[in-house]
Design a protein around this motif. Structure first.
Motif, PDB file in Angstrom:
ATOM      1  N   TRP A  60       0.565  -8.688  -3.716  1.00 25.56           N
ATOM      2  CA  TRP A  60      -0.841  -8.730  -3.328  1.00 25.56           C
ATOM      3  C   TRP A  60      -0.998  -9.335  -1.936  1.00 25.56           C
ATOM      4  CZ3 TRP A  60      -5.048 -12.721  -4.227  1.00 25.56           C
ATOM      5  CH2 TRP A  60      -6.326 -12.147  -4.068  1.00 25.56           C
ATOM      6  N   LEU A  61      -1.806  -8.673  -1.110  1.00 23.38           N
ATOM      7  CA  LEU A  61      -2.086  -9.053   0.280  1.00 23.38           C
ATOM      8  C   LEU A  61      -0.886  -8.861   1.201  1.00 23.38           C
ATOM      9  CD1 LEU A  61      -4.102 -12.405  -0.252  1.00 23.38           C
ATOM     10  CD2 LEU A  61      -4.981 -10.070  -0.170  1.00 23.38           C
TER      11      LEU A  61
ATOM     12  N   LEU B  61     -12.014  -5.294  -7.650  1.00 21.53           N
ATOM     13  CA  LEU B  61     -12.468  -6.340  -6.726  1.00 21.53           C
ATOM     14  C   LEU B  61     -11.294  -6.964  -5.979  1.00 21.53           C
ATOM     15  CD1 LEU B  61     -15.143  -8.108  -8.964  1.00 21.53           C
ATOM     16  CD2 LEU B  61     -15.577  -6.690  -6.950  1.00 21.53           C
ATOM     17  N   ALA B  62     -10.188  -7.204  -6.697  1.00 17.25           N
ATOM     18  CA  ALA B  62      -8.996  -7.764  -6.049  1.00 17.25           C
ATOM     19  C   ALA B  62      -8.451  -6.812  -4.986  1.00 17.25           C
ATOM     20  CB  ALA B  62      -7.922  -8.054  -7.093  1.00 17.25           C
TER      21      ALA B  62
ATOM     22  N   ILE C  23      -3.243  -0.116  -4.089  1.00 18.47           N
ATOM     23  CA  ILE C  23      -2.614  -0.510  -5.349  1.00 18.47           C
ATOM     24  C   ILE C  23      -1.154  -0.101  -5.362  1.00 18.47           C
ATOM     25  CG2 ILE C  23      -2.667  -0.178  -7.856  1.00 18.47           C
ATOM     26  CD1 ILE C  23      -5.687   0.334  -7.590  1.00 18.47           C
ATOM     27  N   ALA C  24      -0.880   1.139  -4.928  1.00 15.27           N
ATOM     28  CA  ALA C  24       0.496   1.648  -4.951  1.00 15.27           C
ATOM     29  C   ALA C  24       1.402   0.866  -4.005  1.00 15.27           C
ATOM     30  CB  ALA C  24       0.505   3.130  -4.584  1.00 15.27           C
TER      31      ALA C  24
ATOM     32  N   GLN D  33      -2.985  -3.779   5.033  1.00 16.62           N
ATOM     33  CA  GLN D  33      -3.418  -4.917   5.837  1.00 16.62           C
ATOM     34  C   GLN D  33      -3.670  -4.536   7.297  1.00 16.62           C
ATOM     35  OE1 GLN D  33      -4.262  -7.722   4.343  1.00 16.62           O
ATOM     36  NE2 GLN D  33      -3.670  -6.637   2.483  1.00 16.62           N
ATOM     37  N   GLN D  34      -2.983  -3.513   7.784  1.00 18.81           N
ATOM     38  CA  GLN D  34      -3.195  -3.071   9.165  1.00 18.81           C
ATOM     39  C   GLN D  34      -4.139  -1.875   9.254  1.00 18.81           C
ATOM     40  OE1 GLN D  34       0.416  -2.740  11.451  1.00 18.81           O
ATOM     41  NE2 GLN D  34       1.347  -4.526  10.488  1.00 18.81           N
ATOM     42  N   ASP D  35      -4.738  -1.534   8.115  1.00 16.96           N
ATOM     43  CA  ASP D  35      -5.817  -0.547   8.082  1.00 16.96           C
ATOM     44  C   ASP D  35      -5.384   0.810   8.628  1.00 16.96           C
ATOM     45  OD1 ASP D  35      -8.372   0.012   7.254  1.00 16.96           O
ATOM     46  OD2 ASP D  35      -9.314  -0.468   9.168  1.00 16.96           O
ATOM     47  N   TYR D  36      -4.188   1.241   8.240  1.00 20.25           N
ATOM     48  CA  TYR D  36      -3.694   2.540   8.685  1.00 20.25           C
ATOM     49  C   TYR D  36      -4.345   3.700   7.923  1.00 20.25           C
ATOM     50  CZ  TYR D  36       0.090   0.729  11.620  1.00 20.25           C
ATOM     51  OH  TYR D  36       0.803   0.116  12.618  1.00 20.25           O
TER      52      TYR D  36
END
Length: 402
Positions: free
Chosen positions: A274-275, A52-53, A297-298, A281-284
Motif C-alpha cells: 500500500w502506497l 476508500l483506501a 489495486i493490482a 504514486q506518479q500518476d502515470y
C-alpha cells in the motif's frame, strides 16, 4: 440455474413459505433491523472501505486530489443509510414508485439534452446547485424497476405473446436512445444489457433470442460506420488493435490501456504494498481514481489482492441472485435480478476495459471507484436486492397490493 428454476415456484411451496415466515410488517423497527442480512451488508462496507483506501493511495502524491477519499467517505455514509432505509420498504412500495421513477428519469434525460453540463466532450450531467448529477446512472435502476412493474401487471408473462415483450423493449430503448445521444455508449450498452436480462428472465422464447442475436451481429458494421462518433470508432479500433496485435498510437487512445497493463504487471503476485505503487504514486495511469482504479489495486496488492476483490464481488452477486430467485412475486424476482445485472455489468465492463478485453467506455468499479452518482445507483440497487430478500414472501397483485 434455468429460467424455470429462477422464475417458477409451485403454489404449495409459496403457501408453505408464507405460513412459516414471520409477518415482517407487524414487527418493530429494531426487529426489522435485526433481520437484515448483516453478513451481506458488512461485506459491502468492507468493499467500500477498500475503495476508500485505494482512493487515498491513488491521490497520495497529488495534493489536488488528496481530498477525494474524504468526499467519497461522506457519500458512502449517506448512501449507506439510504440503502438501509430502502431495504426496509415493502415491495409494494417499490412497485408503486417504479413508473414515477422511470418517468422522472426520462424527464431528467431530456433536461440533460436541453441544458446539460458538458465535460470530456459529452453532455451527460445536470448541475443542481453545487452538485452535478448524471441521470443516465439513475436510468439503470429505473428501467429495471419499470420492467419488473410492467411484467407484474401482466402477472404471468407468456413466451408466446411477443407483443408483451415488445412493450418491455420500448421501456428499455427510450432512455437508451436518450443516453446514446449524449453520447454515452458504455452506459447505453449496460442499460440495454440489464434490461435484456429482465426481459429474458420474464420468459422470452429461444427463437426470439436467436433472432435478436443474429440481428445484433448483422448490425455491428452499420452501427460502427454510421452511428458511432469518431472518437468512439477510434476506441474500438484501438481495442481491436490491442486484441489482435496490430499497431497502436502509444500517445493516443491506447496510452491509458498500456499504462494500466504496466501497472498490473508491476504488481506481480503479491504487489508492491500500500502506497508503494510506482505507476499509481506518479500518476502515470489517467483516471486511476475512477475507471482505472483496479490498476492501483493490482500494482499495490498484486494478483492475490485483485483476485480477492473479484471473489468478494462474486460472493455479493451470487448471494444476490440466489436471494432474487426466492422471491414469490414477479416484481421481486425480476426487479432484484435486474439490480444484480446492473451491478454485474458495472464489474464486467470495468474489469474487461482495464484488462484490454473490452473497449474503454468509461465504466466505474462499484464501491471502489470515485463517483457520487455511481455510488448512489449501486447502493440503491443493493437496497432493492435486500428489500426483495426481506420481503420475499410478499404477494403482489397487478397494482402492487397484497
Amino acid at each position: 440455474m434455468s429460467r424455470e428454476g429462477f422464475t417458477g415456484f409451485s403454489r404449495g411451496e409459496a403457501r408453505t413459505r408464507t405460513a412459516t415466515s414471520l409477518n415482517f410488517d407487524t414487527q418493530g423497527p429494531l426487529d426489522k433491523l435485526m433481520r437484515l442480512p448483516w453478513g451481506f451488508i458488512l461485506l459491502i462496507v468492507a468493499m467500500a472501505l477498500t475503495g476508500l483506501a485505494m482512493l487515498y493511495s491513488s491521490a497520495y502524491t497529488n495534493p489536488s486530489e488528496a481530498h477525494l477519499w474524504k468526499l467519497q467517505l461522506v457519500r458512502f455514509i449517506v448512501c449507506f443509510f439510504m440503502m438501509i432505509g430502502l431495504a426496509l420498504l415493502p415491495l409494494s412500495w417499490w412497485m408503486r414508485l417504479a413508473f414515477p421513477a422511470y418517468a422522472g428519469t426520462i424527464v431528467l434525460l431530456v433536461l440533460v439534452e436541453l441544458m446539460g453540463v458538458t465535460g470530456g466532450g459529452a453532455q451527460r450531467w445536470l448541475q443542481i446547485g453545487p452538485v452535478a448529477v448524471q441521470p443516465s446512472e439513475f436510468a439503470k435502476l429505473a428501467v429495471t424497476m419499470a420492467l419488473a412493474r410492467y411484467y407484474q401487471m401482466v402477472l404471468q408473462p407468456q413466451t408466446g405473446r411477443i407483443l408483451v415483450h415488445l412493450g418491455a423493449l420500448a421501456i428499455t430503448l427510450l432512455p437508451a436512445a436518450l443516453i446514446f445521444k449524449q453520447p454515452d455508449f458504455g452506459t447505453t450498452l449496460a442499460l440495454v444489457a440489464s434490461g435484456g436480462v429482465v426481459i429474458f428472465l420474464a420468459g422470452l422464447s429461444v427463437r426470439v433470442i436467436a433472432t435478436a442475436i443474429i440481428g445484433g451481429v448483422a448490425s455491428v458494421w452499420p452501427v460502427y460506420q454510421f452511428v458511432l462518433a469518431p472518437y468512439q470508432r477510434e476506441r474500438v479500433d484501438t481495442f481491436l488493435a490491442q486484441l489482435f496485435g496490430g499497431s497502436t498510437n502509444a500517445l493516443g487512445e491506447s496510452y491509458q490501456i498500456e499504462q494500466g497493463k504496466i501497472a498490473i504487471g508491476a504488481g506481480g503476485f503479491n504487489g508492491r504494498g500500500w502506497l508503494q505503487g510506482i505507476q499509481s504514486q506518479q500518476d502515470y495511469v489517467p483516471e486511476q481514481h475512477t475507471d482505472f482504479i483496479l490498476t492501483v489495486i493490482a500494482e499495490e496488492f498484486g494478483f492475490l489482492g485483485s483476485t480477492a476483490l473479484l471473489v468478494c464481488f462474486a460472493v455479493i452477486l451470487g448471494w444476490s441472485l440466489y436471494s432474487a430467485a426466492r422471491s414469490v412475486s414477479w416484481f421481486g424476482r425480476l426487479a432484484s435480478a435486474g439490480a444484480v445485472a446492473t451491478v454485474a455489468f458495472y464489474i464486467v465492463f470495468n474489469v474487461g476495459m482495464v484488462l484490454g478485453l473490452l473497449p474503454v467506455v468509461g465504466m466505474p468499479l462499484p464501491l471502489i471507484s470515485y463517483g457520487g452518482t455511481a455510488m448512489l445507483t449501486t447502493m440503491a440497487c443493493f437496497g432493492l436486492i435486500i428489500a426483495a430478500h426481506m420481503h420475499r414472501d410478499e404477494k403482489l397483485t397487478a397494482r402492487g397490493l397484497f
